[in-house]
Design a protein around this motif. Structure first.
Motif, mmCIF file in Angstrom:
data_model
loop_
_atom_site.group_PDB
_atom_site.id
_atom_site.type_symbol
_atom_site.label_atom_id
_atom_site.label_comp_id
_atom_site.label_asym_id
_atom_site.label_seq_id
_atom_site.Cartn_x
_atom_site.Cartn_y
_atom_site.Cartn_z
ATOM 1 N N SER A 130 -12.242 0.391 -2.213
ATOM 2 C CA SER A 130 -11.303 1.331 -1.584
ATOM 3 C C SER A 130 -10.493 2.076 -2.634
ATOM 4 O O SER A 130 -10.254 3.281 -2.510
ATOM 5 N N THR A 179 -11.452 2.728 -5.667
ATOM 6 C CA THR A 179 -12.350 3.692 -6.326
ATOM 7 C C THR A 179 -12.485 4.959 -5.491
ATOM 8 O O THR A 179 -12.419 6.082 -6.015
ATOM 9 N N ILE A 180 -12.700 4.783 -4.186
ATOM 10 C CA ILE A 180 -12.796 5.943 -3.298
ATOM 11 C C ILE A 180 -11.498 6.735 -3.319
ATOM 12 O O ILE A 180 -11.493 7.974 -3.330
ATOM 13 N N LEU A 181 -10.386 6.006 -3.339
ATOM 14 C CA LEU A 181 -9.074 6.648 -3.386
ATOM 15 C C LEU A 181 -8.910 7.476 -4.658
ATOM 16 O O LEU A 181 -8.359 8.577 -4.635
ATOM 17 N N SER A 185 -11.016 10.674 -4.386
ATOM 18 C CA SER A 185 -10.349 11.566 -3.445
ATOM 19 C C SER A 185 -9.083 12.163 -4.055
ATOM 20 O O SER A 185 -8.786 13.351 -3.872
ATOM 21 N N GLN A 243 -13.614 -5.470 -1.716
ATOM 22 C CA GLN A 243 -13.486 -4.310 -0.843
ATOM 23 C C GLN A 243 -12.276 -3.465 -1.215
ATOM 24 O O GLN A 243 -12.296 -2.245 -1.083
ATOM 25 N N ILE A 244 -11.212 -4.141 -1.692
ATOM 26 C CA ILE A 244 -10.028 -3.413 -2.146
ATOM 27 C C ILE A 244 -10.375 -2.573 -3.367
ATOM 28 O O ILE A 244 -9.948 -1.415 -3.492
ATOM 29 N N TRP A 283 0.825 -1.208 0.000
ATOM 30 C CA TRP A 283 0.000 0.000 0.000
ATOM 31 C C TRP A 283 0.864 1.266 0.000
ATOM 32 O O TRP A 283 0.516 2.249 -0.663
#
Length: 411
Positions: free
Chosen positions: A379, A381-383, A386, A375-376, A284
């Motif tokens: 995450s 996509t949200i990243l 943002s 879920q990754i 990450w």
């Protein structure tokens, strides 16, 4: 957000600078692509490592007697230690933390097994009843070995599904007799094992029966037990107690690690979990740093866009455009470029992981079923969204404070 005019203007701006937009988006796409590849590969490695424990209880400890290496009470090193039935009883009665306990007595490998003229060689394991929990043996028909089989030294056996298919084909094996090295044994159960095909080409028989049939006396070749929900620290304390007990019974120095080999699956499994937690953190960090590099690139490009459109922004403000509308316009363009580029990188990364996974055999050691968790993906996509907003904040703020009179004078 869904103002048609704004979107038309954004697409018009992008279409005028296709190469710049593509090169800018590539850095974000590459960052997400590499993050997905690294995460998928990490999962493949983790699955492969965990597969090594799939047919053995992760809370088990295995004991194997070896050869002494330290002089003790006048006895020279080099003595071979042998377990016996009394050792089994001592562990069962004196180590309260033991949950399930079994011994094994080794018989000749590749033992001949026959039924109605059908002959084959299978592994024979001689065990106590608790062994089914330690090796995750699932009885699918009949039963497993029980305490009465042990006490009465019955000539019975539980057979793996693959061994059953070879010997019995479609015939029900329960109650039938097979000959193991010429000695008849009654089949009492059929089992499956998560360990794969090799683990299902096995026959289990009572250890006391094997000691009798194969002239083993009361010898035990190996012992294994589970420790419930003991932590790593607690399991290591149990190790010490067990080593001290066996050392006392067989007269060797408790500090002589070569005399008694102990494999602690509690500790081994925890070490693997901790290692892959560290690997995931590292992945990450690398992925996010790569994405940040892309964000910086997009932010710089958006600053250039703002500079190029200074007059246009001045006119907008002169005609009554609010700072928030100017910020929204720049942020929407930044988010669009980042999200589309990142989505492309994510799709390509997932596609490559799936493609590679389809060519990897399911029983490949240490690398199996590389995949990216849903879920990754969420995450990521949200990243992306943002990141797009973050990349556009500075340029948008700069655009919002442009004074119309200054903008109209800009050359």
């Amino acid at each position: 957000m869904f103002d048609r005019d704004k979107w038309q203007e954004i697409f018009h701006t992008i279409s005028k600078n296709k190469l710049r937009t593509v090169l800018t988006g590539f850095s974000v796409a590459w960052g997400i692509f590499m993050l997905i590849i690294l995460l998928g590969s990490g999962t493949g490695l983790k699955n492969g490592a965990q597969d090594e424990f799939k047919d053995t209880a992760t809370n088990s400890i295995w004991l194997t007697p070896r050869q002494t290496s330290i002089p003790f009470k006048g006895m020279k090193p080099g003595r071979f230690i042998e377990f016996d039935n009394a050792d089994y009883e001592s562990l069962l009665n004196e180590i309260s933390q033991i949950e399930k306990l079994s011994g094994r007595y080794n018989v000749p490998s590749g033992t001949g097994v026959s039924y109605k003229g059908e002959n084959s060689s299978f592994s024979i394991r001689t065990v106590h009843p608790d062994h089914q929990y330690i090796e995750k043996t699932l009885t699918v028909k009949g039963r497993f070995i029980n305490e009465k089989d042990i006490k009465e030294r019955r000539k019975v056996a539980s057979i793996g599904t693959l061994a059953k298919n070879v010997l019995f084909k479609e015939e029900d094996p329960i109650g039938k007799y097979v000959k193991i090295n010429g000695v008849p044994f009654k089949i009492i159960g059929v089992f499956e094992d998560e360990g794969g095909e090799n683990e299902q080409e096995v026959l289990y028989m009572p250890i006391t029966t094997a000691q009798l049939v194969y002239n083993g006396g009361d010898r035990i070749s190996r012992m294994m037990f589970t420790v419930g929900d003991a932590t790593v620290e607690e399991s290591k304390e149990i190790e010490k107690e067990v080593r001290a007990l066996i050392a006392k019974r067989h007269n060797f120095d408790p500090k002589d690690e070569r005399a008694l080999r102990i494999w602690n699956n509690v500790e081994g499994y925890q070490e693997i979990q901790s290692m892959f937690t560290g690997i995931n953190v590292f992945i990450w960090i690398i992925g996010i740093m790569t994405i940040i590099a892309g964000i910086v690139g997009i932010s710089n490009i958006m600053l250039i866009v703002v500079k190029e459109r200074t007059k246009e922004i001045g006119i907008r403000k002169a005609l009554g455009a609010t700072p928030s509308s100017i910020i929204g316009l720049i942020l929407m363009e930044s988010i669009l470029i980042t999200s589309v580029s990142g989505y492309i990188g994510m799709v390509l990364g997932v596609g490559l992981i799936e493609l590679v996974g389809s060519f990897i055999p399911p029983d490949t050691p240490f690398f199996q079923n590389p995949e990216v968790d849903f879920q990754i993906a969420i995450s990521a996509t949200i990243l992306l969204v943002s990141a797009g907003a973050l990349a556009g904040i500075i340029p948008a703020r700069k655009a919002s404070i442009i004074r119309p009179i200054v903008a109209l004078r800009d050359e």
